[in-house]
Design a protein around this motif. Sequence first.
Motif, short mmCIF file in Angstrom:
data_model
loop_
_atom_site.label_atom_id
_atom_site.label_comp_id
_atom_site.label_asym_id
_atom_site.label_seq_id
_atom_site.Cartn_x
_atom_site.Cartn_y
_atom_site.Cartn_z
N ALA A 18 0.86 -1.18 0.00
CA ALA A 18 0.00 0.00 0.00
C ALA A 18 0.89 1.23 0.00
O ALA A 18 1.97 1.22 0.56
CB ALA A 18 -0.90 0.00 1.23
N THR A 19 0.39 2.29 -0.65
CA THR A 19 1.13 3.54 -0.62
C THR A 19 0.79 4.26 0.67
O THR A 19 -0.37 4.46 0.99
CB THR A 19 0.79 4.41 -1.84
OG1 THR A 19 1.08 3.68 -3.02
CG2 THR A 19 1.61 5.69 -1.82
N GLY A 20 1.83 4.58 1.42
CA GLY A 20 1.65 5.25 2.70
C GLY A 20 1.93 6.73 2.58
O GLY A 20 1.88 7.30 1.49
N PRO A 21 2.27 7.35 3.70
CA PRO A 21 2.52 8.78 3.70
C PRO A 21 3.71 9.18 2.82
O PRO A 21 4.70 8.46 2.75
CB PRO A 21 2.81 9.10 5.17
CG PRO A 21 3.00 7.79 5.85
CD PRO A 21 2.46 6.72 4.97
N ARG A 22 3.55 10.29 2.12
CA ARG A 22 4.61 10.86 1.29
C ARG A 22 5.18 9.87 0.28
O ARG A 22 6.37 9.83 0.04
CB ARG A 22 5.71 11.45 2.16
CG ARG A 22 5.20 12.66 2.95
CD ARG A 22 6.17 13.21 3.93
NE ARG A 22 7.46 13.53 3.36
CZ ARG A 22 8.47 14.02 4.05
NH1 ARG A 22 8.32 14.24 5.34
NH2 ARG A 22 9.62 14.30 3.49
N GLY A 23 4.32 9.02 -0.27
CA GLY A 23 4.75 8.10 -1.31
C GLY A 23 5.50 6.88 -0.84
O GLY A 23 5.99 6.09 -1.64
N ASP A 73 6.16 11.60 10.13
CA ASP A 73 5.54 11.47 8.81
C ASP A 73 4.37 10.49 8.74
O ASP A 73 3.84 10.26 7.66
CB ASP A 73 6.60 11.02 7.78
CG ASP A 73 7.65 12.08 7.50
OD1 ASP A 73 7.46 13.24 7.92
OD2 ASP A 73 8.67 11.74 6.87
N GLY A 74 3.97 9.89 9.85
CA GLY A 74 2.86 8.93 9.82
C GLY A 74 3.27 7.53 9.41
O GLY A 74 2.41 6.68 9.16
N ILE A 75 4.56 7.26 9.35
CA ILE A 75 5.04 5.95 8.90
C ILE A 75 4.72 4.87 9.92
O ILE A 75 4.29 3.77 9.57
CB ILE A 75 6.54 6.03 8.57
CG1 ILE A 75 6.74 6.91 7.34
CG2 ILE A 75 7.13 4.63 8.37
CD1 ILE A 75 8.17 7.28 7.04
N GLY A 76 4.92 5.15 11.21
CA GLY A 76 4.59 4.17 12.25
C GLY A 76 3.12 3.80 12.19
O GLY A 76 2.75 2.61 12.29
N THR A 77 2.27 4.78 12.02
CA THR A 77 0.83 4.54 11.90
C THR A 77 0.54 3.65 10.69
O THR A 77 -0.22 2.68 10.79
CB THR A 77 0.07 5.87 11.78
OG1 THR A 77 0.26 6.61 12.99
CG2 THR A 77 -1.41 5.65 11.54
N ALA A 78 1.16 3.95 9.55
CA ALA A 78 0.95 3.15 8.34
C ALA A 78 1.40 1.71 8.53
O ALA A 78 0.74 0.77 8.07
CB ALA A 78 1.67 3.79 7.16
N LEU A 79 2.52 1.52 9.23
CA LEU A 79 3.01 0.15 9.49
C LEU A 79 2.01 -0.63 10.35
O LEU A 79 1.68 -1.78 10.04
CB LEU A 79 4.37 0.20 10.20
CG LEU A 79 5.55 0.67 9.36
CD1 LEU A 79 6.73 1.01 10.25
CD2 LEU A 79 5.92 -0.39 8.33
N VAL A 80 1.53 -0.02 11.43
CA VAL A 80 0.59 -0.71 12.31
C VAL A 80 -0.73 -0.96 11.59
O VAL A 80 -1.31 -2.05 11.71
CB VAL A 80 0.38 0.07 13.63
CG1 VAL A 80 -0.72 -0.56 14.47
CG2 VAL A 80 1.69 0.14 14.42
N GLU A 81 -1.21 0.00 10.83
CA GLU A 81 -2.46 -0.20 10.10
C GLU A 81 -2.34 -1.34 9.09
O GLU A 81 -3.26 -2.13 8.91
CB GLU A 81 -2.89 1.10 9.41
CG GLU A 81 -3.40 2.12 10.40
CD GLU A 81 -3.71 3.48 9.77
OE1 GLU A 81 -3.27 3.74 8.62
OE2 GLU A 81 -4.36 4.29 10.46
N HIS A 82 -1.20 -1.43 8.44
CA HIS A 82 -0.96 -2.53 7.48
C HIS A 82 -0.99 -3.87 8.21
O HIS A 82 -1.62 -4.82 7.75
CB HIS A 82 0.38 -2.32 6.77
CG HIS A 82 0.62 -3.30 5.67
ND1 HIS A 82 0.32 -3.03 4.37
CD2 HIS A 82 1.13 -4.55 5.69
CE1 HIS A 82 0.64 -4.07 3.62
NE2 HIS A 82 1.14 -5.01 4.39
#
Length: 131
Positions: free
Chosen positions: A3-8, A83-92
């Motif tokens: 999935a594409t996360g924050p800032r590409g 940048d919201g990367i931790g959130t994107a990892l947990v959501e994935h």
Amino acid sequence: MAATGPRGVVVRRASARDHLGVVRVLDGANLELSNETAERRIDAGTVVVADDDNRIVGALVATRREEGAHVEAVAVRRRRRADGIGTALVEHAAAEWTPLTADFDPGVKPFYDALGFDCEQRGERYRGVLH
């Protein structure tokens, strides 16, 4: 499933070629996970990475449970932490494994609260569950 996360940033399951990047991100966050354990988790398919143009900028390491998975570590490169990367990892991870559990220190409780984890204090640490 990527999935594409924050800032590409592309959030995807780690492959063997990501091993060094995963270990470096975890080391940079002062999280202890041996090279052998990282390799085993990657082989088991329980490591999710945030890939920014072939550079690992975040990693989540989990262990499969009878139901769902347990987060062993989440780390994001220092310069990318807002940048919201931790959130994107947990959501994935939560999209793949339900329930998702994690044990963590009080300082990161707001992070897990914001993601919707039900958090319970256990001694000096917390246990969070996301259904």
